[in-house]
Motif scaffolding. Structure first.
Motif, PDB file in Angstrom:
ATOM      1  N   UNK A 181       0.938  -1.128  -0.031  1.00 38.24           N
ATOM      2  CA  UNK A 181       0.118  -0.045   0.055  1.00 38.24           C
ATOM      3  C   UNK A 181       1.012   1.376  -0.020  1.00 38.24           C
ATOM      4  N   UNK A 182       0.315   2.248  -0.302  1.00 35.06           N
ATOM      5  CA  UNK A 182       1.137   3.517  -0.559  1.00 35.06           C
ATOM      6  C   UNK A 182       0.861   4.488  -1.727  1.00 35.06           C
ATOM      7  N   UNK A 183       1.761   5.323  -2.276  1.00 34.37           N
ATOM      8  CA  UNK A 183       2.794   5.685  -1.207  1.00 34.37           C
ATOM      9  C   UNK A 183       2.255   6.845  -0.182  1.00 34.37           C
ATOM     10  N   UNK A 184       1.050   7.362  -0.331  1.00 34.88           N
ATOM     11  CA  UNK A 184       0.637   7.966   0.703  1.00 34.88           C
ATOM     12  C   UNK A 184      -0.942   7.752   1.225  1.00 34.88           C
ATOM     13  N   UNK A 185      -1.156   8.203   2.252  1.00 38.27           N
ATOM     14  CA  UNK A 185      -2.628   8.361   2.473  1.00 38.27           C
ATOM     15  C   UNK A 185      -3.216   9.782   2.287  1.00 38.27           C
ATOM     16  N   UNK A 186      -4.308   9.704   1.322  1.00 37.95           N
ATOM     17  CA  UNK A 186      -4.677  11.035   0.866  1.00 37.95           C
ATOM     18  C   UNK A 186      -5.968  11.069   1.588  1.00 37.95           C
ATOM     19  N   UNK A 187      -6.504  12.151   2.363  1.00 37.90           N
ATOM     20  CA  UNK A 187      -7.732  12.295   2.654  1.00 37.90           C
ATOM     21  C   UNK A 187      -8.787  12.863   1.704  1.00 37.90           C
ATOM     22  N   UNK A 199      -7.907   4.344 -11.688  1.00 40.96           N
ATOM     23  CA  UNK A 199      -6.685   3.339 -11.106  1.00 40.96           C
ATOM     24  C   UNK A 199      -6.214   2.412 -12.350  1.00 40.96           C
ATOM     25  N   UNK A 200      -5.117   1.633 -12.159  1.00 43.51           N
ATOM     26  CA  UNK A 200      -4.611   0.765 -13.189  1.00 43.51           C
ATOM     27  C   UNK A 200      -3.283   0.620 -12.771  1.00 43.51           C
ATOM     28  N   UNK A 201      -2.639  -0.608 -13.565  1.00 46.01           N
ATOM     29  CA  UNK A 201      -1.452  -1.112 -13.552  1.00 46.01           C
ATOM     30  C   UNK A 201      -0.877  -1.568 -14.562  1.00 46.01           C
ATOM     31  N   UNK A 202       0.607  -1.575 -14.854  1.00 46.42           N
ATOM     32  CA  UNK A 202       1.238  -1.899 -15.881  1.00 46.42           C
ATOM     33  C   UNK A 202       2.067  -3.210 -15.373  1.00 46.42           C
ATOM     34  N   UNK A 203       2.377  -3.960 -16.180  1.00 45.49           N
ATOM     35  CA  UNK A 203       3.479  -5.141 -15.857  1.00 45.49           C
ATOM     36  C   UNK A 203       4.369  -5.369 -17.026  1.00 45.49           C
ATOM     37  N   UNK A 204       5.679  -4.900 -16.611  1.00 44.66           N
ATOM     38  CA  UNK A 204       6.632  -4.829 -17.671  1.00 44.66           C
ATOM     39  C   UNK A 204       6.271  -3.935 -18.820  1.00 44.66           C
ATOM     40  N   UNK A 205       5.774  -2.735 -18.401  1.00 41.68           N
ATOM     41  CA  UNK A 205       5.461  -1.585 -19.232  1.00 41.68           C
ATOM     42  C   UNK A 205       4.322  -1.840 -20.074  1.00 41.68           C
ATOM     43  N   UNK A 206       3.583  -2.897 -19.882  1.00 42.70           N
ATOM     44  CA  UNK A 206       2.274  -3.152 -20.580  1.00 42.70           C
ATOM     45  C   UNK A 206       1.134  -2.877 -19.815  1.00 42.70           C
ATOM     46  N   UNK A 270      -3.354   9.961  -5.857  1.00 38.58           N
ATOM     47  CA  UNK A 270      -2.600   9.443  -4.873  1.00 38.58           C
ATOM     48  C   UNK A 270      -1.132   9.095  -5.312  1.00 38.58           C
ATOM     49  N   UNK A 271      -0.832   8.514  -6.303  1.00 36.75           N
ATOM     50  CA  UNK A 271       0.345   8.269  -7.076  1.00 36.75           C
ATOM     51  C   UNK A 271       0.765   6.946  -7.456  1.00 36.75           C
ATOM     52  N   UNK A 272       2.132   6.715  -7.551  1.00 35.64           N
ATOM     53  CA  UNK A 272       2.348   5.327  -8.185  1.00 35.64           C
ATOM     54  C   UNK A 272       3.122   4.287  -6.977  1.00 35.64           C
ATOM     55  N   UNK A 273       2.818   3.107  -7.166  1.00 36.84           N
ATOM     56  CA  UNK A 273       3.776   2.099  -6.334  1.00 36.84           C
ATOM     57  C   UNK A 273       4.356   1.424  -7.342  1.00 36.84           C
TER      58      UNK A 273
END
Length: 280
Positions: A181-187, A199-206, A270-273
């Motif tokens: 979890x992270x990188x921050x808690x945002x109110x 929200x989303x995610x990339x695996x090896x740039x994909x 919130x940002x990236x992990x």
């Protein structure tokens, strides 16, 4: 307001840096990150009134989980319509809840050990409880949430689905490092609409997953109301709110995480992990 765990110390994001809360508050609030959730209303007022300058720069290597030791970690399955569709399952008529054990919690950057070749990714928005909640009605639910953070519900599918019948959800999702979890808690007040966040995610740039929380089957207020009817939600508890479509296990061919790969997780506002994976 953005709360950070920097080198294990409670910190507040200030402009392009951060401030150590224990130092800035003259000891009113201790350095222990978990202690703030028991005093959330008092702390939030202090943080909003704080106008000082940062006393340190932000360094990814110093950033830990904004909730390092939650008492309870809840997670919700099939909470996006498109995810239920890709899994070939109908929409639930009430939240499908399981748990991730607190020892699985880790920070937003670093290495995670793969216990097998069947580990899958699931980007999630995570709600953090800031006020004890019991029998809360939906209209009051947001008042019990301290803030939101990014999460990954990493899952060893072979362990999760072992059986018969498949009853290892908790264990399959609770290997060490499987709840970053992270990188921050945002109110919540920092978001234009806390009920509609990308929200989303990339695996090896994909790009693997991409969604918006407006597509929840059950909103955060509905989840808080449902859970708090059953048991108390405690300050610092985590609620992993579900994942959108795109998980690796239902792809053809299946796409699981391999050693050496990097998983980048993004939540708007919130940002990236960023995590790399290594073989056991």
């Amino acid at each position: 307001m953005r709360i950070l765990n920097l080198d294990g110390r409670l910190s507040l994001a200030v402009r392009d840096g951060a401030v150590d809360v224990e130092t800035a508050s003259g000891g009113t609030f201790p350095a222990d990150v978990m202690s703030v959730y028991e005093r959330w209303d008092e702390f939030a007022q202090w943080a909003r009134d704080f106008s000082g300058a940062p006393d340190r720069s932000l360094d990814d290597a110093a950033v830990g989980p904004p909730v390092p030791r939650p008492a309870q970690v809840f997670a919700v399955g099939l909470n996006y319509r498109d995810h239920a569709t890709e899994a070939g399952l109908g929409l639930p008529d009430r939240p499908m809840v399981f748990t991730k054990f607190p020892a699985a919690v880790t920070g937003p950057y670093g290495e995670i050990v793969l216990p097998s070749d069947t580990v899958d990714f699931e980007v999630e928005l995570v709600a953090v409880v800031g006020r004890r909640a019991r029998n809360v009605v939906e209209s009051d639910a947001w008042a019990h949430i301290a803030g939101l953070t990014a999460g990954q519900d990493l899952s060893d599918r072979a362990e999760q689905l072992s059986g018969p019948p498949p009853q290892q959800y908790n264990l399959g999702k609770s290997f060490e490092g499987f709840a970053p979890i992270g990188p921050a808690l945002v109110t919540p007040d920092e978001f234009a609409d806390p009920d509609d966040i990308a929200l989303g995610c990339q695996l090896s740039g994909v790009q693997m997953q991409k969604g918006r929380t407006r597509d929840f089957v059950f909103s955060i207020p509905q989840l808080v109301a449902h859970l708090s009817r059953i048991l108390p939600l405690l300050p610092g508890d985590l609620i992993f709110t579900g994942t959108p479509s795109g998980i690796g296990w239902v792809r053809d061919p299946r796409r699981t995480i391999a050693p050496g790969e990097e998983l980048v997780t993004f939540v708007e506002g919130i940002g990236e992990m960023r995590h790399t994976f290594v073989a056991r």
